[in-house]
Design a protein around this motif. Structure first.
Motif, PDB file in Angstrom:
ATOM      1  N   ALA A  45      42.235  74.665 -21.656  1.00  0.00           N
ATOM      2  CA  ALA A  45      41.518  74.058 -22.779  1.00  0.00           C
ATOM      3  C   ALA A  45      41.495  74.983 -23.986  1.00  0.00           C
ATOM      4  O   ALA A  45      41.786  74.565 -25.118  1.00  0.00           O
ATOM      5  N   HIS A  46      41.168  76.255 -23.763  1.00  0.00           N
ATOM      6  CA  HIS A  46      41.116  77.197 -24.884  1.00  0.00           C
ATOM      7  C   HIS A  46      42.509  77.485 -25.430  1.00  0.00           C
ATOM      8  O   HIS A  46      42.693  77.643 -26.642  1.00  0.00           O
ATOM      9  N   HIS A  47      43.491  77.552 -24.557  1.00  0.00           N
ATOM     10  CA  HIS A  47      44.874  77.751 -24.965  1.00  0.00           C
ATOM     11  C   HIS A  47      45.315  76.610 -25.874  1.00  0.00           C
ATOM     12  O   HIS A  47      45.881  76.832 -26.962  1.00  0.00           O
ATOM     13  N   ALA A  48      45.048  75.370 -25.469  1.00  0.00           N
ATOM     14  CA  ALA A  48      45.446  74.206 -26.254  1.00  0.00           C
ATOM     15  C   ALA A  48      44.753  74.178 -27.610  1.00  0.00           C
ATOM     16  O   ALA A  48      45.385  73.907 -28.643  1.00  0.00           O
ATOM     17  N   GLN A  49      43.464  74.463 -27.619  1.00  0.00           N
ATOM     18  CA  GLN A  49      42.716  74.430 -28.871  1.00  0.00           C
ATOM     19  C   GLN A  49      43.209  75.492 -29.851  1.00  0.00           C
ATOM     20  O   GLN A  49      43.303  75.248 -31.058  1.00  0.00           O
ATOM     21  N   GLU A  50      43.550  76.666 -29.320  1.00  0.00           N
ATOM     22  CA  GLU A  50      44.033  77.737 -30.185  1.00  0.00           C
ATOM     23  C   GLU A  50      45.412  77.404 -30.750  1.00  0.00           C
ATOM     24  O   GLU A  50      45.684  77.645 -31.939  1.00  0.00           O
ATOM     25  N   LEU A  51      46.284  76.845 -29.927  1.00  0.00           N
ATOM     26  CA  LEU A  51      47.609  76.453 -30.414  1.00  0.00           C
ATOM     27  C   LEU A  51      47.490  75.402 -31.515  1.00  0.00           C
ATOM     28  O   LEU A  51      48.176  75.473 -32.538  1.00  0.00           O
ATOM     29  N   ALA A  52      46.626  74.409 -31.305  1.00  0.00           N
ATOM     30  CA  ALA A  52      46.434  73.365 -32.314  1.00  0.00           C
ATOM     31  C   ALA A  52      45.849  73.944 -33.595  1.00  0.00           C
ATOM     32  O   ALA A  52      46.255  73.571 -34.701  1.00  0.00           O
ATOM     33  N   ALA A  53      44.903  74.865 -33.453  1.00  0.00           N
ATOM     34  CA  ALA A  53      44.300  75.480 -34.635  1.00  0.00           C
ATOM     35  C   ALA A  53      45.314  76.274 -35.441  1.00  0.00           C
ATOM     36  O   ALA A  53      45.165  76.444 -36.653  1.00  0.00           O
ATOM     37  N   ARG A  54      46.369  76.752 -34.781  1.00  0.00           N
ATOM     38  CA  ARG A  54      47.418  77.515 -35.468  1.00  0.00           C
ATOM     39  C   ARG A  54      48.522  76.630 -36.040  1.00  0.00           C
ATOM     40  O   ARG A  54      49.527  77.130 -36.514  1.00  0.00           O
ATOM     41  N   GLY A  55      48.327  75.316 -35.946  1.00  0.00           N
ATOM     42  CA  GLY A  55      49.246  74.408 -36.603  1.00  0.00           C
ATOM     43  C   GLY A  55      50.259  73.719 -35.715  1.00  0.00           C
ATOM     44  O   GLY A  55      51.089  72.938 -36.212  1.00  0.00           O
ATOM     45  N   HIS A  56      50.211  73.959 -34.399  1.00  0.00           N
ATOM     46  CA  HIS A  56      51.160  73.302 -33.504  1.00  0.00           C
ATOM     47  C   HIS A  56      50.626  71.936 -33.066  1.00  0.00           C
ATOM     48  O   HIS A  56      49.412  71.728 -32.999  1.00  0.00           O
ATOM     49  N   GLU A  57      51.540  71.007 -32.784  1.00  0.00           N
ATOM     50  CA  GLU A  57      51.172  69.703 -32.244  1.00  0.00           C
ATOM     51  C   GLU A  57      51.124  69.820 -30.724  1.00  0.00           C
ATOM     52  O   GLU A  57      52.142  70.078 -30.083  1.00  0.00           O
ATOM     53  N   VAL A  58      49.956  69.641 -30.150  1.00  0.00           N
ATOM     54  CA  VAL A  58      49.753  69.881 -28.714  1.00  0.00           C
ATOM     55  C   VAL A  58      49.329  68.595 -28.022  1.00  0.00           C
ATOM     56  O   VAL A  58      48.408  67.909 -28.471  1.00  0.00           O
ATOM     57  N   GLU A  59      50.009  68.288 -26.928  1.00  0.00           N
ATOM     58  CA  GLU A  59      49.638  67.143 -26.094  1.00  0.00           C
ATOM     59  C   GLU A  59      49.448  67.638 -24.662  1.00  0.00           C
ATOM     60  O   GLU A  59      50.339  68.281 -24.101  1.00  0.00           O
ATOM     61  N   ILE A  60      48.277  67.343 -24.112  1.00  0.00           N
ATOM     62  CA  ILE A  60      47.985  67.694 -22.727  1.00  0.00           C
ATOM     63  C   ILE A  60      48.219  66.458 -21.875  1.00  0.00           C
ATOM     64  O   ILE A  60      47.767  65.358 -22.208  1.00  0.00           O
ATOM     65  N   LEU A  61      48.914  66.636 -20.763  1.00  0.00           N
ATOM     66  CA  LEU A  61      49.206  65.533 -19.848  1.00  0.00           C
ATOM     67  C   LEU A  61      48.504  65.804 -18.529  1.00  0.00           C
ATOM     68  O   LEU A  61      48.691  66.863 -17.922  1.00  0.00           O
ATOM     69  N   THR A  62      47.681  64.857 -18.107  1.00  0.00           N
ATOM     70  CA  THR A  62      46.964  65.012 -16.848  1.00  0.00           C
ATOM     71  C   THR A  62      46.938  63.689 -16.107  1.00  0.00           C
ATOM     72  O   THR A  62      47.238  62.630 -16.670  1.00  0.00           O
ATOM     73  N   ARG A  63      46.614  63.751 -14.828  1.00  0.00           N
ATOM     74  CA  ARG A  63      46.576  62.554 -13.994  1.00  0.00           C
ATOM     75  C   ARG A  63      45.292  61.761 -14.242  1.00  0.00           C
ATOM     76  O   ARG A  63      44.211  62.330 -14.356  1.00  0.00           O
TER      77      ARG A  63
END
Length: 267
Positions: free
Chosen positions: A34-52
């Motif tokens: 969760a923190h990894h994804a939020q930090e990547l998005a905050a740095r300008g990357h488009e992030v999609e998390i895929l879960t079941r």
């Protein structure tokens, strides 16, 4: 902001990173993703998390933050299963992921520049997309299977019999493995030496405070420790009103390949 914006898929097959801690399989890995994804998005990357999809109430896609989306993909019935049974539905998830990646003939290229799979089942779920689109795969183990013949601790659920083979296949697929410690990197290198995997050690960070529904403490993510003599020093504790703090303890676990310490859930 990043010099170049990437389109990144984070695959967390067996548990949603934003599931409340202490429910289902939600634990340390969820916090890290969760923190990894939020930090990547905050740095300008488009992030999609895929879960079941584990229930019927979750939407197909949830918008967490700017540039950060969470997709719930079908894999088995929309309910909770013991983690040791979830590998039976990996192929269904893999097909849904392939469609989401636009590898169904609708678009000429994959929608992601990079896929980061967390835990071995996530890597297997991403395999078809990685191979079909030639997309780089980054892989994080988060935990390593017990050696063959190891005895389970009291109450510890059995893992899938396919786990060791799955971890080896993940190492073969990955363009790079991210380890949380040098000890983990060494263990992976020794266990799956034939895979000749490129490895990077990235030590997890820590937050000044972390709030849960039970307590608020400074949080340190230790990962797997090689020695049972490590200690977690907590400078301050703020207990919620009326909370029975005697039901919380720090316990050593039996096997080094599991978490060496954890905070017992207060129920």
């Amino acid at each position: 902001m990043a010099a170049r914006s990437l389109r990144i898929a984070l695959v967390s097959y067996h548990t949603s990173p934003f599931e409340p801690l202490g429910t289902g399989e939600a634990g340390g890995m969820n916090v890290v993703i969760a923190h990894h994804a939020q930090e990547l998005a905050a740095r300008g990357h488009e992030v999609e998390i895929l879960t079941r999809r584990a229930d019927t109430s979750s939407p197909e896609v949830e918008y967490i933050a700017p540039r950060l989306r969470l997709h719930y993909l079908p894999a088995g019935e929309p309910r909770r299963y013991p983690k040791g049974e979830l590998d039976a539905f990996v192929q269904e998830f893999s097909r849904a992921m392939r469609v989401l990646a636009r590898l169904d003939g609708v678009a000429p290229r994959c929608r992601w520049d990079l896929i980061h799979a967390h835990h071995w089942m996530s890597a297997l779920a991403a395999e078809e997309t990685v191979l079909a689109a030639n997309v780089p795969l980054v892989f994080s183990y988060h935990s390593i299977a017990a050696p063959v013949g190891a005895t389970l601790a009291d109450g510890e659920p059995a893992e899938s019999p396919a786990r060791i083979a799955g971890e080896e296949r993940a190492a073969q697929l990955a363009h790079r493995v991210i380890a949380v410690s040098q000890y983990e990197a060494t263990a992976v290198a020794e266990r799956y030496a034939a895979c000749n995997t490129q490895m990077t050690v990235l030590l997890p960070g820590w937050t000044a405070t972390c709030s849960t529904r039970w307590l608020r403490i400074p949080l340190v993510y230790l990962g797997r420790c090689p020695s049972m003599s490590c200690y977690l020093r907590v400078p301050t504790w703020r207990w919620p009103p009326g909370f029975n703090h005697s039901r919380v303890s720090i316990l050593p676990l039996k096997h080094w390949h599991r978490w060496s310490w954890h905070i017992a859930r207060p129920w």
